[in-house]
Design an enzyme around this catalytic site. Structure first.
Site, mmCIF file in Angstrom:
data_model
loop_
_atom_site.group_PDB
_atom_site.id
_atom_site.type_symbol
_atom_site.label_atom_id
_atom_site.label_comp_id
_atom_site.label_asym_id
_atom_site.label_seq_id
_atom_site.Cartn_x
_atom_site.Cartn_y
_atom_site.Cartn_z
ATOM 1 N N ASP A 13 36.265 41.414 42.044
ATOM 2 C CA ASP A 13 35.946 41.842 43.434
ATOM 3 C C ASP A 13 35.868 40.869 44.319
ATOM 4 O O ASP A 13 35.231 40.909 45.248
ATOM 5 C CB ASP A 13 34.838 42.816 43.483
ATOM 6 C CG ASP A 13 34.966 43.804 42.357
ATOM 7 O OD1 ASP A 13 35.927 44.682 42.338
ATOM 8 O OD2 ASP A 13 33.727 43.963 41.400
ATOM 9 N N LYS A 16 40.482 39.902 46.008
ATOM 10 C CA LYS A 16 42.065 39.553 46.054
ATOM 11 C C LYS A 16 43.088 40.413 46.605
ATOM 12 O O LYS A 16 44.170 39.900 47.072
ATOM 13 C CB LYS A 16 42.384 39.509 44.384
ATOM 14 C CG LYS A 16 41.508 38.822 43.402
ATOM 15 C CD LYS A 16 41.785 38.995 42.060
ATOM 16 C CE LYS A 16 41.372 40.260 41.455
ATOM 17 N NZ LYS A 16 39.917 40.477 41.528
ATOM 18 N N GLY A 40 40.473 47.804 41.554
ATOM 19 C CA GLY A 40 40.351 48.577 43.010
ATOM 20 C C GLY A 40 40.605 47.513 43.822
ATOM 21 O O GLY A 40 39.844 46.957 44.334
ATOM 22 N N HIS A 41 41.766 47.351 44.600
ATOM 23 C CA HIS A 41 42.084 46.282 45.671
ATOM 24 C C HIS A 41 42.106 47.128 46.919
ATOM 25 O O HIS A 41 42.911 48.242 46.975
ATOM 26 C CB HIS A 41 43.360 45.690 45.273
ATOM 27 C CG HIS A 41 43.380 44.726 44.001
ATOM 28 N ND1 HIS A 41 44.407 44.275 43.459
ATOM 29 C CD2 HIS A 41 42.572 44.534 43.295
ATOM 30 C CE1 HIS A 41 44.193 43.539 42.522
ATOM 31 N NE2 HIS A 41 42.835 43.532 42.637
ATOM 32 N N GLN A 224 40.796 42.159 38.265
ATOM 33 C CA GLN A 224 39.593 41.831 37.409
ATOM 34 C C GLN A 224 39.389 40.325 37.965
ATOM 35 O O GLN A 224 39.832 39.843 38.899
ATOM 36 C CB GLN A 224 39.473 42.236 36.065
ATOM 37 C CG GLN A 224 39.164 43.431 35.935
ATOM 38 C CD GLN A 224 40.325 44.422 35.576
ATOM 39 O OE1 GLN A 224 41.382 43.901 35.048
ATOM 40 N NE2 GLN A 224 40.463 45.567 36.182
HETATM 41 P P1 GDP Z 1 39.307 42.857 45.025
HETATM 42 O O1 GDP Z 1 39.340 43.910 44.081
HETATM 43 O O2 GDP Z 1 39.314 41.279 44.457
HETATM 44 O O3 GDP Z 1 40.474 42.865 45.838
HETATM 45 O O4 GDP Z 1 38.173 43.007 45.834
HETATM 46 P P2 GDP Z 1 37.822 44.476 46.424
HETATM 47 O O5 GDP Z 1 38.885 45.105 47.272
HETATM 48 O O6 GDP Z 1 37.166 45.141 45.530
HETATM 49 O O7 GDP Z 1 36.636 43.852 47.568
HETATM 50 C C1 GDP Z 1 36.777 43.104 48.522
HETATM 51 C C2 GDP Z 1 36.403 43.753 49.586
HETATM 52 O O8 GDP Z 1 35.924 42.797 50.694
HETATM 53 C C3 GDP Z 1 37.105 44.896 50.645
HETATM 54 O O9 GDP Z 1 36.395 45.688 51.024
HETATM 55 C C4 GDP Z 1 37.820 44.010 51.455
HETATM 56 O O10 GDP Z 1 38.432 44.867 52.529
HETATM 57 C C5 GDP Z 1 36.582 42.879 51.930
HETATM 58 N N1 GDP Z 1 37.358 41.662 52.246
HETATM 59 C C6 GDP Z 1 38.150 40.797 51.489
HETATM 60 N N2 GDP Z 1 38.086 39.811 52.185
HETATM 61 C C7 GDP Z 1 37.035 39.502 53.045
HETATM 62 C C8 GDP Z 1 36.581 38.687 53.900
HETATM 63 O O11 GDP Z 1 37.079 37.649 53.898
HETATM 64 N N3 GDP Z 1 35.375 39.185 54.815
HETATM 65 C C9 GDP Z 1 34.850 40.380 54.704
HETATM 66 N N4 GDP Z 1 33.919 40.696 55.411
HETATM 67 N N5 GDP Z 1 35.425 41.255 54.101
HETATM 68 C C10 GDP Z 1 36.469 41.010 53.151
#
Ligand code: GDP
Length: 431
Positions: A13, A16, A40-41, A224
């Site tokens: 989370d 990525k 879940g991206h 992950q």
């Molecule tokens: P992943 O599984 O690593 O892709 O992470 P998730 O998608 O579960 O969580 C990342 C969340 O943070 C998502 O809602 C993104 O839109 C948001 N996000 C990603 N980068 C940033 C950032 O730099 N700033 C903010 N405020 N939100 C971000």
């Protein structure tokens, strides 16, 4: 762009999805190498939000080839649903999506066993998503797994299900008091999946090799994160696959020498979903504030994420086991407005200072995080697009991370959308 692996450096989370989406602009092929529909991206494009569980987020870019490698476990129904959902939203999914013949499938009994086993763990619950991913990997290693290619050999496929159900049904009936499963019903359902997926199933190792030989650039997308890796994470509170950089080699069938960069995605603070040790967890109003400001609720499950300060012991481990060549810092903007920011620099265990992440769970659980405190910033870093325009103390925070880890920061994310990004390195011309 060079051939790059993007890997989560914490407990997943880290954001990525967003950075992979940005880097995809510079790549030709985006390839996922492990995990299942537990990932879940989240990707935000303009006013639209896409949440991808299985398909690489590169699918949102026209003319990029997306590959799902042999290291994944695929529940065909989830994949078909995701394809249909994307098509409904006018995203093209056709020859631009290739699925490895060698990827293992999640069968209906995997999810059932997952749910039953987790429910029996009481307060030792791992926090699995209950989607059958662990049991599917267990069958793969036990050599009783069923692969995507088996769908196209119907007699063989039927025989494999029938054989597997002998033991499964015995356990369901005699140990778990559940109804047995019917091989014919499973067979019929999966034959429908076979048709729906036929267009995508291919020899993905050959496809990637040909792409590399043709000078195309590959982005390897991890799901992950390092601390959830089956070997290098906080076992048993981990996922069942190799989320670390090494997983990209086995999970796609490429050699290590094809990789130019390994980038670790680091959230500016730390979160984790599910059970297991988390030394810098803040079970107070600061943790609550990070959760609310950061929207720290699971993209797949909606579960509230546990939140805490940045942990450099964890990150040192991630640098080591992935061979990170660069860091991508995300969600810097969430730290806006904190008066003071703590960073864990080492752990204390029985009076001893530990700089390296301990392997034994009882040691980890007894560790006390040792913090250094830094001044926060009141100015906004949100949507800032150049390093020079970041608040002075935010820049100092980033420099401190670089110095303490000895790895350069190459990208900074300052918001949800594609434009909220600062590149400190040009990935266009490395190869
Ligand atoms: P992943 O599984 O690593 O892709 O992470 P998730 O998608 O579960 O969580 C990342 C969340 O943070 C998502 O809602 C993104 O839109 C948001 N996000 C990603 N980068 C940033 C950032 O730099 N700033 C903010 N405020 N939100 C971000």
């Amino acid at each position: 762009m060079a051939n790059i692996i993007v890997v989560g450096a914490q407990w997943g989370d880290e954001g990525k999805g967003k950075v992979v989406d940005c880097l995809t602009e510079k790549a030709n092929v985006v390839a996922r190498y492990q995990g299942g529909h537990n990932a879940g991206h989240t990707v935000v494009i303009g006013n639209e939000q896409f949440i991808l569980h299985l398909i690489p987020s590169g699918i949102l870019h026209k003319e990029k080839l997306c590959v799902m490698g042999n290291g994944l476990v695929i529940f065909p129904e989830a994949l078909i649903e995701e394809i249909e959902e994307l098509r409904k939203r006018k995203v093209e999914v056709g020859d631009n999506l290739k699925v490895s013949k060698n990827a293992h499938m999640i069968m209906p009994y995997h999810a059932i066993m997952d749910g039953i086993k987790e429910s029996k763990k009481g307060d030792k619950k791992i926090g699995t998503t209950g989607r059958g991913i662990g049991p599917a990997y267990a069958d793969k290693i036990a050599r009783s797994g069923i692969r995507i290619s088996d769908l196209y050999w119907p007699e063989l496929f039927k025989e494999k299900i029938t054989n597997n159900l002998v033991e499964i049904n015995f356990l369901l009936k005699n140990l778990y008091n559940e109804e047995p499963l019917d091989a014919v019903a499973i067979y019929d359902t999966y034959m429908r999946y076979a048709q729906a997926l036929a267009q995508h199933v291919d020899d993905t190792d050959v496809i990637i090799d040909n792409a590399i030989k043709a000078g195309k650039q590959i982005l390897f997308e991890g799901a992950q994160g390092t601390m959830l890796d089956i070997d290098h994470g906080t076992y048993p509170y981990v996922t069942s696959s190799s989320a670390c950089a090494g997983g990209a080699m086995t999970g796609l069938g490429v050699g290590p020498k094809t990789i130019d960069e390994v980038l670790g995605v680091v959230k500016a603070y730390t979160t984790r979903v599910g059970g297991g040790p988390f030394p810098t967890e803040l079970e107070n109003n600061v943790g609550e504030l990070l959760r609310e400001k950061g929207g720290e609720y699971g993209a797949t499950t909606g579960r509230a994420r546990r939140c805490g300060w940045l942990d450099l012991v964890v990150l040192r481990h991630a640098v080591r086991v992935n061979g990170l060549t660069g860091l991508i810092i995300t969600k810097l903007d969430i730290l806006d407005g904190f008066d003071k920011i703590d960073v864990c620099v080492s752990y204390k265990y029985k009076g001893k200072i530990l700089n390296d992440f301990p392997k034994e769970l009882p040691v980890l659980e007894a560790c006390e995080p040792l913090y250094e405190q830094f001044d926060g910033w009141t100015e906004s870093s949100s949507n800032v697009q150049s390093f020079a325009k970041l608040p002075k103390n935010a820049r100092a925070y980033l420099k401190m991370i670089e110095e303490k880890l000895g790895v350069p920061i190459v990208i900074i994310s300052t918001g949800k959308t594609r434009d909220d990004i600062i590149y400190l390195k040009d990935f266009q011309t490395t190869r």
